[in-house]
Design an enzyme around this catalytic site. Structure first.
Site, PDB file in Angstrom:
ATOM      1  N   LYS A 181      17.141  85.109  42.326  1.00 19.29           N
ATOM      2  CA  LYS A 181      16.796  85.998  43.448  1.00 19.29           C
ATOM      3  C   LYS A 181      15.309  86.379  43.430  1.00 19.29           C
ATOM      4  O   LYS A 181      14.954  87.561  43.278  1.00 19.29           O
ATOM      5  CB  LYS A 181      17.663  87.258  43.438  1.00 19.29           C
ATOM      6  CG  LYS A 181      19.140  86.992  43.180  1.00 19.29           C
ATOM      7  CD  LYS A 181      20.048  87.405  44.298  1.00 19.29           C
ATOM      8  CE  LYS A 181      21.390  86.723  44.278  1.00 19.29           C
ATOM      9  NZ  LYS A 181      22.239  86.792  43.112  1.00 19.29           N
ATOM     10  N   ASP A 211      27.762  78.809  50.217  1.00 21.29           N
ATOM     11  CA  ASP A 211      28.365  79.961  49.543  1.00 21.29           C
ATOM     12  C   ASP A 211      29.069  80.743  50.647  1.00 21.29           C
ATOM     13  O   ASP A 211      28.415  81.312  51.516  1.00 21.29           O
ATOM     14  CB  ASP A 211      27.255  80.805  48.888  1.00 21.29           C
ATOM     15  CG  ASP A 211      27.802  82.055  48.207  1.00 21.29           C
ATOM     16  OD1 ASP A 211      28.812  82.605  48.678  1.00 21.29           O
ATOM     17  OD2 ASP A 211      27.205  82.483  47.214  1.00 21.29           O
ATOM     18  N   ASP A 217      32.968  80.975  44.864  1.00 18.06           N
ATOM     19  CA  ASP A 217      32.795  81.146  46.308  1.00 18.06           C
ATOM     20  C   ASP A 217      31.944  80.042  46.937  1.00 18.06           C
ATOM     21  O   ASP A 217      31.382  80.207  48.000  1.00 18.06           O
ATOM     22  CB  ASP A 217      32.184  82.519  46.616  1.00 18.06           C
ATOM     23  CG  ASP A 217      30.931  82.790  45.804  1.00 18.06           C
ATOM     24  OD1 ASP A 217      30.499  81.891  45.063  1.00 18.06           O
ATOM     25  OD2 ASP A 217      30.392  83.906  45.922  1.00 18.06           O
TER      26      ASP A 217
HETATM   27  N1  GDD Z   1      34.794  86.597  35.638  1.00 18.85           N
HETATM   28  C1  GDD Z   1      33.725  87.134  36.224  1.00 18.85           C
HETATM   29  N2  GDD Z   1      33.237  88.331  35.742  1.00 18.85           N
HETATM   30  N3  GDD Z   1      33.142  86.498  37.264  1.00 18.85           N
HETATM   31  C2  GDD Z   1      32.072  87.073  37.847  1.00 18.85           C
HETATM   32  C3  GDD Z   1      31.530  88.311  37.415  1.00 18.85           C
HETATM   33  C4  GDD Z   1      32.168  88.974  36.303  1.00 18.85           C
HETATM   34  O1  GDD Z   1      31.770  90.051  35.852  1.00 18.85           O
HETATM   35  N4  GDD Z   1      30.486  88.619  38.226  1.00 18.85           N
HETATM   36  C5  GDD Z   1      30.365  87.609  39.114  1.00 18.85           C
HETATM   37  N5  GDD Z   1      31.342  86.676  38.902  1.00 18.85           N
HETATM   38  C6  GDD Z   1      31.565  85.429  39.639  1.00 18.85           C
HETATM   39  C7  GDD Z   1      31.658  85.590  41.140  1.00 18.85           C
HETATM   40  O2  GDD Z   1      33.003  85.791  41.551  1.00 18.85           O
HETATM   41  C8  GDD Z   1      31.142  84.252  41.643  1.00 18.85           C
HETATM   42  O3  GDD Z   1      32.155  83.271  41.596  1.00 18.85           O
HETATM   43  C9  GDD Z   1      30.092  83.893  40.599  1.00 18.85           C
HETATM   44  O4  GDD Z   1      30.414  84.645  39.425  1.00 18.85           O
HETATM   45  C10 GDD Z   1      28.665  84.218  41.071  1.00 18.85           C
HETATM   46  O5  GDD Z   1      28.589  85.576  41.432  1.00 18.85           O
HETATM   47  P1  GDD Z   1      28.109  86.030  42.908  1.00 18.85           P
HETATM   48  O6  GDD Z   1      28.182  87.503  42.948  1.00 18.85           O
HETATM   49  O7  GDD Z   1      28.812  85.266  43.962  1.00 18.85           O
HETATM   50  O8  GDD Z   1      26.586  85.606  42.810  1.00 18.85           O
HETATM   51  P2  GDD Z   1      25.589  85.196  43.973  1.00 18.85           P
HETATM   52  O9  GDD Z   1      26.284  84.486  45.071  1.00 18.85           O
HETATM   53  O10 GDD Z   1      24.783  86.390  44.334  1.00 18.85           O
HETATM   54  O11 GDD Z   1      24.617  84.165  43.186  1.00 18.85           O
HETATM   55  C11 GDD Z   1      25.146  83.113  42.432  1.00 18.85           C
HETATM   56  O12 GDD Z   1      25.524  82.025  43.235  1.00 18.85           O
HETATM   57  C12 GDD Z   1      24.428  81.394  43.945  1.00 18.85           C
HETATM   58  C13 GDD Z   1      25.035  80.235  44.729  1.00 18.85           C
HETATM   59  O13 GDD Z   1      25.931  80.695  45.658  1.00 18.85           O
HETATM   60  C14 GDD Z   1      24.083  82.670  41.398  1.00 18.85           C
HETATM   61  O14 GDD Z   1      24.690  81.740  40.519  1.00 18.85           O
HETATM   62  C15 GDD Z   1      22.876  82.034  42.099  1.00 18.85           C
HETATM   63  O15 GDD Z   1      21.959  81.531  41.143  1.00 18.85           O
HETATM   64  C16 GDD Z   1      23.346  80.890  42.987  1.00 18.85           C
HETATM   65  O16 GDD Z   1      22.236  80.336  43.711  1.00 18.85           O
HETATM   66 MG    MG Z   2      28.213  84.069  45.626  1.00 25.60          MG
END
Ligand code: GDD
Ligand code: MG
Length: 361
Positions: free
Chosen positions: A163, A219, A112
């Site tokens: 976080k 994001d 994303d």
């Molecule tokens: N295959 C798979 N399985 N993918 C997953 C799973 C899972 O169980 N859970 C999450 N993902 C994927 C999401 O679709 C996304 O592409 C990515 O892993 C990160 O998950 P998010 O849920 O979007 O996390 P976030 O936005 O709260 O935080 C992450 O992204 C930030 C930057 O946008 C973390 O990586 C943070 O450290 C980072 O700053």
């Molecule tokens: Mg995200």
């Protein structure tokens, strides 16, 4: 080179768009979010992309062949029986990542995230420091919803805090990594978080570096951020003089119009507007800070501001849409409708106005 893209969850924060279209296929700028990532990876010499998914939306599966042909890459799917978080999927795909992997490394992308992908520099920096992993980073105003990174001048990461509840710094994990294949052996085959379990450990061993992104980053997992992302994307098209932005006496600032869209010459568009494929934009329309997704018809004299209009909508004439309204696919609005911060679900015909923000119809 190989890459793995983490595609998890159901895109709930980007509803109602994601009720009919899986998040990676939601259009952003001139193509689906996933296509931006595949394009950047292919340009950096990646030949095989593993999509790590925990469900298999049929539309996503159906679109892969097209992406393979356009970008000349092989796309393979690694499916989880249960969600394995952000690290488990790497372990699950171990054999796929290792097979014929001459470079001994691989990219990992959150699905994303959108940015100016500086992947050649990323590879160069990773090889130069010689440690196990490199994370791309960026600076944000509110770091609390991200992974925060504290590092030394040469890029070596001292701390990785996902976080954080108290302020640690404003340099954050941009969600793009380059890892040596040895990192896979740090991960167990169970639901596990790369941000909470793997990166802090690697940092404590001095095996993790960061490279700061130049240029925009977002994001785009929620409507507000999606619109900010579109604005930054358009700006970067202007800065890089890619020639894709629209020109015209009634075009204000950065506007992108799909070549197949028909825009009445009296419509005033911009700034920060994206008009999708096969849209029809009527006379006297005024649109700013908004995205109109493909196949939508906006009838004359409507005003759309700060909103996302879904695919195949019909917006009746003299309507007013504002306040981060998001309409799903196949929504029909009658003439003179007023929407303010409204979420409209797919396949709806709307005959009333909704002036109060937060209404879901
Ligand atoms: N295959 C798979 N399985 N993918 C997953 C799973 C899972 O169980 N859970 C999450 N993902 C994927 C999401 O679709 C996304 O592409 C990515 O892993 C990160 O998950 P998010 O849920 O979007 O996390 P976030 O936005 O709260 O935080 C992450 O992204 C930030 C930057 O946008 C973390 O990586 C943070 O450290 C980072 O700053
Ligand atoms: Mg995200």
């Amino acid at each position: 080179m190989k890459a793995l893209i983490l595609i998890g969850g159901y895109g709930t924060r980007l509803r109602p768009l994601t009720l009919t279209v899986p998040k990676p296929l939601v259009d952003f700028g001139d193509k689906p979010i996933l296509a931006h990532q595949i394009h950047a990876l292919a340009e950096a010499g990646v030949k095989e992309i593993i999509l790590a998914v925990n469900n298999q939306p049929p539309e996503l599966m159906a679109s892969l062949k097209g992406f393979e042909d356009i970008y000349n890459v092989k796309i393979i799917i690694s499916i989880e029986n249960e969600p394995l978080g952000t690290a488990g999927p790497l372990r699950l795909a171990k054999e796929m990542i290792l097979k014929d992997n001459e470079s001994g490394m691989f990219f990992v992308f959150n699905s994303d995230v959108i940015c100016d992908y500086p992947l050649d520099k990323f590879i160069e920096f990773h090889k130069q420091h010689g440690k196990e992993g490199t994370i791309l980073t960026t600076v944000v105003e509110d770091p609390s919803k991200y992974g925060v990174i504290v590092h030394q001048e040469d890029g070596k990461i001292d701390r990785f805090v996902e976080k954080p509840l108290v302020f640690v710094g404003n340099k954050i994990n941009a969600g793009l990594y380059l890892l040596n294949v040895s990192v896979i052996d740090r991960i167990e085959l169970r639901p596990t978080s790369i941000e909470r379990e793997v990166f802090p450990q690697m940092a404590s061993e001095g095996e993790l570096y960061q490279m700061t992104l130049n240029g925009y980053w977002m994001d785009i997992g929620q409507p507000k951020d999606y619109l900010i992302g579109q604005k930054l994307f358009l700006q970067s098209q202007r800065d890089r003089e890619t020639g894709v932005l629209a020109k015209g006496s009634l075009i204000v600032g950065d506007v992108m119009i799909h070549p197949s869209a028909q825009v009445d010459p009296t419509a005033q568009l911009g700034p920060n507007v994206v008009i999708g494929a096969d849209c029809v934009i009527g006379a006297g329309t005024r649109i700013y800070d908004s995205t109109i997704l493909a196949r939508t018809v906006v009838h004359g004299y409507s005003l759309i501001q700060g909103s996302i209009i879904g695919w195949q909508n019909t917006i009746g004439k003299w309507s007013r849409i504002q306040g981060l309204t998001v309409t799903a696919e196949d929504v029909q609005l009658k003439d003179e409708t007023f929407l303010n911060g409204t979420m409209i679900l797919p396949h709806k015909a709307i005959a009333a106005s909704y002036p109060n923000a937060g209404t879901i119809v």
